[in-house]
Design a protein around this motif. Structure first.
Motif, PDB file in Angstrom:
ATOM      1  N   PHE A  66       0.851  -1.184   0.000  1.00 39.49           N
ATOM      2  CA  PHE A  66       0.000   0.000   0.000  1.00 39.49           C
ATOM      3  C   PHE A  66       0.884   1.230   0.000  1.00 39.49           C
ATOM      4  CE2 PHE A  66      -2.758   3.237   2.050  1.00 39.49           C
ATOM      5  CZ  PHE A  66      -3.807   3.200   1.135  1.00 39.49           C
ATOM      6  N   THR A  67       0.439   2.260  -0.700  1.00 36.39           N
ATOM      7  CA  THR A  67       1.228   3.478  -0.882  1.00 36.39           C
ATOM      8  C   THR A  67       1.793   4.020   0.435  1.00 36.39           C
ATOM      9  OG1 THR A  67       1.122   5.782  -1.639  1.00 36.39           O
ATOM     10  CG2 THR A  67      -0.907   4.832  -0.772  1.00 36.39           C
ATOM     11  N   PRO A  68       3.067   4.402   0.440  1.00 40.41           N
ATOM     12  CA  PRO A  68       3.714   4.849   1.684  1.00 40.41           C
ATOM     13  C   PRO A  68       3.391   6.290   2.056  1.00 40.41           C
ATOM     14  CG  PRO A  68       5.280   4.945  -0.110  1.00 40.41           C
ATOM     15  CD  PRO A  68       4.013   4.343  -0.680  1.00 40.41           C
ATOM     16  N   VAL A  69       2.103   6.622   2.198  1.00 38.14           N
ATOM     17  CA  VAL A  69       1.735   7.979   2.608  1.00 38.14           C
ATOM     18  C   VAL A  69       2.018   8.199   4.087  1.00 38.14           C
ATOM     19  CG1 VAL A  69      -0.004   8.379   0.830  1.00 38.14           C
ATOM     20  CG2 VAL A  69      -0.662   7.215   2.941  1.00 38.14           C
ATOM     21  N   GLU A  70       2.080   7.094   4.836  1.00 36.63           N
ATOM     22  CA  GLU A  70       2.402   7.145   6.256  1.00 36.63           C
ATOM     23  C   GLU A  70       3.354   5.992   6.556  1.00 36.63           C
ATOM     24  OE1 GLU A  70      -1.269   7.894   8.720  1.00 36.63           O
ATOM     25  OE2 GLU A  70      -2.210   7.682   6.766  1.00 36.63           O
ATOM     26  N   ASP A  71       3.547   5.664   7.819  1.00 35.39           N
ATOM     27  CA  ASP A  71       4.419   4.559   8.216  1.00 35.39           C
ATOM     28  C   ASP A  71       3.913   3.253   7.598  1.00 35.39           C
ATOM     29  OD1 ASP A  71       5.962   2.662   9.427  1.00 35.39           O
ATOM     30  OD2 ASP A  71       5.421   3.187  11.485  1.00 35.39           O
ATOM     31  N   ALA A 223       0.646  23.749   4.916  1.00 35.20           N
ATOM     32  CA  ALA A 223       0.969  22.586   4.095  1.00 35.20           C
ATOM     33  C   ALA A 223      -0.208  22.234   3.200  1.00 35.20           C
ATOM     34  CB  ALA A 223       1.332  21.384   4.970  1.00 35.20           C
ATOM     35  N   ALA A 224       0.129  21.727   2.008  1.00 33.70           N
ATOM     36  CA  ALA A 224      -0.878  21.196   1.082  1.00 33.70           C
ATOM     37  C   ALA A 224      -0.918  19.697   1.274  1.00 33.70           C
ATOM     38  CB  ALA A 224      -0.494  21.549  -0.357  1.00 33.70           C
ATOM     39  N   VAL A 225      -2.060  19.180   1.746  1.00 31.68           N
ATOM     40  CA  VAL A 225      -2.139  17.756   2.093  1.00 31.68           C
ATOM     41  C   VAL A 225      -3.460  17.153   1.621  1.00 31.68           C
ATOM     42  CG1 VAL A 225      -0.663  18.054   4.117  1.00 31.68           C
ATOM     43  CG2 VAL A 225      -3.147  18.192   4.375  1.00 31.68           C
ATOM     44  N   ALA A 226      -3.472  15.832   1.544  1.00 37.33           N
ATOM     45  CA  ALA A 226      -4.682  15.105   1.177  1.00 37.33           C
ATOM     46  C   ALA A 226      -5.578  14.957   2.398  1.00 37.33           C
ATOM     47  CB  ALA A 226      -4.316  13.725   0.626  1.00 37.33           C
ATOM     48  N   SER A 227      -6.849  15.270   2.226  1.00 44.42           N
ATOM     49  CA  SER A 227      -7.787  15.249   3.351  1.00 44.42           C
ATOM     50  C   SER A 227      -7.913  13.871   3.977  1.00 44.42           C
ATOM     51  CB  SER A 227      -9.166  15.728   2.888  1.00 44.42           C
ATOM     52  OG  SER A 227      -9.696  14.858   1.897  1.00 44.42           O
ATOM     53  N   ASP A 228      -7.830  12.799   3.155  1.00 43.28           N
ATOM     54  CA  ASP A 228      -8.022  11.461   3.704  1.00 43.28           C
ATOM     55  C   ASP A 228      -6.877  11.057   4.628  1.00 43.28           C
ATOM     56  OD1 ASP A 228      -6.378  11.405   1.438  1.00 43.28           O
ATOM     57  OD2 ASP A 228      -6.881   9.314   0.982  1.00 43.28           O
ATOM     58  N   VAL A 229      -5.650  11.470   4.295  1.00 47.43           N
ATOM     59  CA  VAL A 229      -4.521  11.171   5.173  1.00 47.43           C
ATOM     60  C   VAL A 229      -4.695  11.905   6.501  1.00 47.43           C
ATOM     61  CG1 VAL A 229      -2.021  11.294   5.480  1.00 47.43           C
ATOM     62  CG2 VAL A 229      -2.982  10.798   3.214  1.00 47.43           C
ATOM     63  N   PHE A 230      -5.082  13.173   6.424  1.00 54.45           N
ATOM     64  CA  PHE A 230      -5.325  13.968   7.638  1.00 54.45           C
ATOM     65  C   PHE A 230      -6.391  13.299   8.502  1.00 54.45           C
ATOM     66  CE2 PHE A 230      -7.384  17.274  10.122  1.00 54.45           C
ATOM     67  CZ  PHE A 230      -6.326  18.067  10.572  1.00 54.45           C
ATOM     68  N   ASP A 231      -7.489  12.889   7.894  1.00 54.38           N
ATOM     69  CA  ASP A 231      -8.591  12.277   8.644  1.00 54.38           C
ATOM     70  C   ASP A 231      -8.171  10.973   9.312  1.00 54.38           C
ATOM     71  OD1 ASP A 231     -10.219  14.360   7.887  1.00 54.38           O
ATOM     72  OD2 ASP A 231     -11.174  13.273   6.244  1.00 54.38           O
ATOM     73  N   ARG A 232      -7.356  10.170   8.611  1.00 53.90           N
ATOM     74  CA  ARG A 232      -6.916   8.901   9.194  1.00 53.90           C
ATOM     75  C   ARG A 232      -5.989   9.138  10.388  1.00 53.90           C
ATOM     76  NH1 ARG A 232      -6.606   7.115   3.696  1.00 53.90           N
ATOM     77  NH2 ARG A 232      -4.338   7.363   3.628  1.00 53.90           N
ATOM     78  N   GLY A 237      -5.605   9.009  16.403  1.00 51.99           N
ATOM     79  CA  GLY A 237      -5.145   9.757  17.563  1.00 51.99           C
ATOM     80  C   GLY A 237      -3.734  10.303  17.440  1.00 51.99           C
ATOM     81  N   VAL A 238      -3.178  10.298  16.225  1.00 51.44           N
ATOM     82  CA  VAL A 238      -1.822  10.815  16.010  1.00 51.44           C
ATOM     83  C   VAL A 238      -1.804  12.330  16.156  1.00 51.44           C
ATOM     84  CG1 VAL A 238       0.094  10.986  14.365  1.00 51.44           C
ATOM     85  CG2 VAL A 238      -1.276   8.892  14.477  1.00 51.44           C
ATOM     86  N   ASN A 243      -6.263  21.266  16.590  1.00 45.66           N
ATOM     87  CA  ASN A 243      -5.024  22.040  16.518  1.00 45.66           C
ATOM     88  C   ASN A 243      -4.822  22.712  15.163  1.00 45.66           C
ATOM     89  OD1 ASN A 243      -4.434  21.244  19.095  1.00 45.66           O
ATOM     90  ND2 ASN A 243      -2.992  19.631  18.497  1.00 45.66           N
ATOM     91  N   PHE A 244      -5.744  22.446  14.208  1.00 48.70           N
ATOM     92  CA  PHE A 244      -5.558  22.913  12.838  1.00 48.70           C
ATOM     93  C   PHE A 244      -6.765  23.705  12.331  1.00 48.70           C
ATOM     94  CE2 PHE A 244      -3.111  19.070  13.413  1.00 48.70           C
ATOM     95  CZ  PHE A 244      -1.916  19.307  12.752  1.00 48.70           C
ATOM     96  N   ARG A 245      -6.526  24.485  11.281  1.00 51.69           N
ATOM     97  CA  ARG A 245      -7.590  25.091  10.497  1.00 51.69           C
ATOM     98  C   ARG A 245      -7.333  24.797   9.022  1.00 51.69           C
ATOM     99  NH1 ARG A 245      -7.263  30.028   9.834  1.00 51.69           N
ATOM    100  NH2 ARG A 245      -5.489  30.610  11.181  1.00 51.69           N
ATOM    101  N   VAL A 246      -8.400  24.612   8.265  1.00 51.69           N
ATOM    102  CA  VAL A 246      -8.291  24.438   6.821  1.00 51.69           C
ATOM    103  C   VAL A 246      -8.666  25.765   6.173  1.00 51.69           C
ATOM    104  CG1 VAL A 246      -9.171  23.223   4.791  1.00 51.69           C
ATOM    105  CG2 VAL A 246      -8.853  21.990   6.950  1.00 51.69           C
ATOM    106  N   ILE A 247      -7.743  26.378   5.438  1.00 54.04           N
ATOM    107  CA  ILE A 247      -8.035  27.688   4.846  1.00 54.04           C
ATOM    108  C   ILE A 247      -8.539  27.573   3.403  1.00 54.04           C
ATOM    109  CG2 ILE A 247      -6.368  28.843   6.344  1.00 54.04           C
ATOM    110  CD1 ILE A 247      -4.534  29.099   3.844  1.00 54.04           C
TER     111      ILE A 247
END
Length: 331
Positions: A66-71, A223-232, A237-238, A243-247
């Motif tokens: 699976f794509t290495p978007v995270e660990d 940062a420009a990021v994919a919403s699904d990675v952020f949500d996961r 609980g990472v 702590n964030f806002r989406v502009i």
């Protein structure tokens, strides 16, 4: 003297004949951006199944990733129930191959060490053209496939409120081949009043999770990021969403797709694909993928047109020359 002359003439004859033989063997009528060892006679933008039976593969051990978007270790564990099921369904041993970068994943499929795997949307185009990957599914549910948006995130206490406020700031992109992490920002941000690498210097973090953690720690202003990675990451609980806002958010893109190696033996390939389509996610997989419960069928030519449009708008191409240029100096 006569024997040496005869051998010399034979060697010359073979040398001159080789280009003609190579030309005669190349019966491909269309390649597009595919690498030279592949053919696209049916114009679906992916590599055709080899017509030579000797080039078809029915692996004793099916290698999945699976794509290495995270660990990568996180997904090795999450996908364990699925790989166990896939082993039973295909009657093959299945192993999860941990990859550390998009380039490593593409190279693994190109070299025949990877048979099926999940790719991020941007690198998918390279995987198709350079590695002979054939996308067949994305994460989804009974209503359709799951998508994601490109989000520009800042810390909640940041003074940044609009896209134009990014000028002169430290803004993280992920990697040059990433759709949401780089190509979409390059294509879409100028219309919003800010041009990457002109109004701010692009800082490549390597991965979406590293961009997100960098904003959280203050290493990046945005940062420009994919919403699904952020949500996961929030689900696990990472990080805390508070702590964030989406502009800014984009329209929806297709999320990570799953692709098989073009040279899998057709009967085995079709059996494997049916195993994917029939599988229903465990609760842990549903949680990891925002409630999605299945592998939803897609068509690369149709469903990834927006991804390719963004790439073209950003001045990107996905042929061998572009791939080699992007990965120069990384080995």
């Amino acid at each position: 003297m006569t024997n040496r002359l005869t051998k010399t003439l034979l060697a010359l004859a073979v040398a001159f004949a080789m280009p003609a033989v190579s030309f005669a063997q190349d019966t491909c009528s269309n390649r597009g951006d595919l690498d030279e060892q592949y053919c696209d006679d049916n114009h679906d933008l992916t590599a055709d199944t080899p017509t030579d039976p000797k080039k078809l593969k029915t692996p004793n051990t099916l290698v999945f990733t699976f794509t290495p978007v995270e660990d990568p270790a996180v997904y090795d564990k999450i996908f364990k129930p699925f790989t166990d099921y896939l082993s039973q369904c295909t009657a093959k041993k299945v192993v999860f191959f941990q990859v550390q970068s998009n380039a490593a994943e593409i190279e693994a499929m190109r070299s025949g060490r990877l048979h099926v795997g999940g790719f991020s949307p941007g690198p998918t185009n390279f995987a198709v053209n350079i590695a002979g990957a054939v996308p067949f599914a994305v994460i989804g549910d009974a209503n359709g496939y799951q998508g994601y948006t490109l989000n520009v995130i800042v810390r909640k206490d940041s003074a940044i409120q609009t896209m134009e406020d990014l000028k002169g700031k430290k803004v993280a992109h992920t990697a040059p081949s990433s759709n949401s992490g780089h190509m979409a920002p390059v294509a879409l941000f100028p219309a919003l009043g800010v041009t990457p690498d002109k109004d701010y210097k692009v800082l490549f973090s390597g991965k979406h999770d590293q961009s997100i953690l960098g904003v959280n720690s203050g290493d990046y202003d945005a940062a420009a990021v994919a919403s699904d990675v952020f949500d996961r990451m929030v689900e696990r609980g990472v990080i805390s969403a508070d702590n964030f806002r989406v502009i800014w958010s984009s329209e929806k893109f297709p999320t990570q797709d799953f692709a098989y190696a073009h040279d899998l033996e057709p009967n085995f390939r079709d059996k494997m694909l049916q195993c994917f389509y029939d599988y229903r996610f465990t609760d842990e997989l549903k949680k990891a993928f925002a409630g999605a419960d299945r592998f939803y069928p897609i068509n690369y030519k149709k469903d990834f047109e927006m991804v390719r449009f963004v790439a073209r708008s950003a001045g990107e191409s996905f042929n061998r020359a572009a791939y080699d240029k992007q990965n120069a100096g990384k080995k």
